[in-house]
Design a protein around this motif. Structure first.
Motif, short mmCIF file in Angstrom:
data_model
loop_
_atom_site.label_atom_id
_atom_site.label_comp_id
_atom_site.label_asym_id
_atom_site.label_seq_id
_atom_site.Cartn_x
_atom_site.Cartn_y
_atom_site.Cartn_z
N GLN A 67 -33.13 38.66 11.55
CA GLN A 67 -31.79 38.90 11.00
C GLN A 67 -32.00 39.53 9.62
OE1 GLN A 67 -28.76 39.75 9.66
NE2 GLN A 67 -27.97 38.58 11.42
N THR A 93 -31.82 38.23 5.95
CA THR A 93 -32.97 37.58 5.30
C THR A 93 -33.54 38.45 4.20
OG1 THR A 93 -33.50 36.48 7.39
CG2 THR A 93 -35.26 36.57 5.74
N HIS A 102 -30.25 31.55 16.37
CA HIS A 102 -30.85 31.73 15.05
C HIS A 102 -31.87 30.63 14.84
CE1 HIS A 102 -27.97 34.47 12.55
NE2 HIS A 102 -28.52 35.08 13.59
N GLU A 113 -34.09 33.77 10.69
CA GLU A 113 -33.24 33.98 9.52
C GLU A 113 -33.61 32.98 8.45
OE1 GLU A 113 -28.59 34.83 8.51
OE2 GLU A 113 -29.00 33.07 9.74
#
Length: 248
Positions: free
Chosen positions: A9, A12, A186, A224
């Motif tokens: 993601q 980040t 996630h 993430e």
């Protein structure tokens, strides 16, 4: 058992993408990530993003788009995803005033409609949780209300395993409970004092979460870190290195 694909993601590394979007994407690829999840496109056109993905060999597996943008510019975002080959469009959050059961029931038909429009064009539409969705209303999690009130054929979910655990919910059990509706997760990790840390460096059972996800039909495992305390690209590297040790 579903195929496993790890993505980063890009939230980040937002400090890096803000300075040099294209250069950061190249760095992410050089770390060994095969895919990314977008949180904005660095003001690139769809054609430019497509070329960048082709250059780096990265896949765009998902993109986060806020509610107001979905309401105003859904066709634009669908067309962007189609051009870059990104199969999932995800609503990442909701305004605070909608954090209640009545709002979730009101939003469900609108989410079904967004999902229908995405499906007609060959995309999947989903919702990403934080911790507030695990508040209860009449003995039911708000997120479960959304699961029940949306059409499984039109609305999928991206389970943020950190926020589930933060709210006191076992992400492994939750994945199994909703098998088939969570194509993306996630992966984040938690310190003993409930802060973020790199995946594999904390207290969450990452291996168990990944096994449950794969058994439940999850395909995309998205790393993430909301607030790295080390350089963000190093954080991303360390998380991927730890996942590789788990067989990714």
């Amino acid at each position: 058992m579903s195929e496993k694909l790890v993505a980063l993601q890009l939230y980040t590394v937002r400090d890096e993408t803000a300075r040099d979007f294209k250069g950061t994407i190249r760095r992410v690829a050089s770390l060994g990530y095969p895919a990314v999840e977008f949180a904005g496109y660095g003001d690139l056109s769809a054609a430019e993003t497509k070329d960048l993905l082709k250059e780096t060999g990265l896949r765009g597996v998902s993109t986060h788009v806020g509610w107001s943008e979905l309401e105003k510019n859904l066709d634009y975002h669908i067309n962007y995803c189609l051009e870059i080959g990104c199969p999932h469009l995800v609503l990442p959050s909701l305004p605070h005033e909608w954090h209640n059961a009545d709002s979730f029931r009101t939003l469900a038909p609108q989410m079904n409609e967004i999902g229908r429009r995405c499906q007609e064009r060959g995309l999947s539409f989903g919702y990403h949780n934080h911790d507030f969705e695990f508040q209860q209303s009449d003995g039911q999690y708000l997120l479960d209300i959304l699961f029940s009130a949306t059409d499984p054929a039109l609305v999928s979910f991206e389970l943020d395993t950190y926020w589930a655990a933060y709210a006191g919910v076992d992400p492994i059990a939750y994945l199994r409970q909703h098998a088939g509706r969570i194509p993306l997760i996630h992966l984040k990790d938690m310190t003993a004092d409930r802060h973020y840390t790199e995946v594999g460096d904390g207290t969450l059972d990452i291996a168990g979460i990944c096994r449950a996800a794969q058994e439940s039909g999850t395909r995309f495992y998205i790393v993430e870190h909301d607030a790295p305390t080390i350089p963000s690209l190093e954080s991303a590297r360390r998380s991927l290195e730890n996942l590789r040790k788990l067989g990714f």
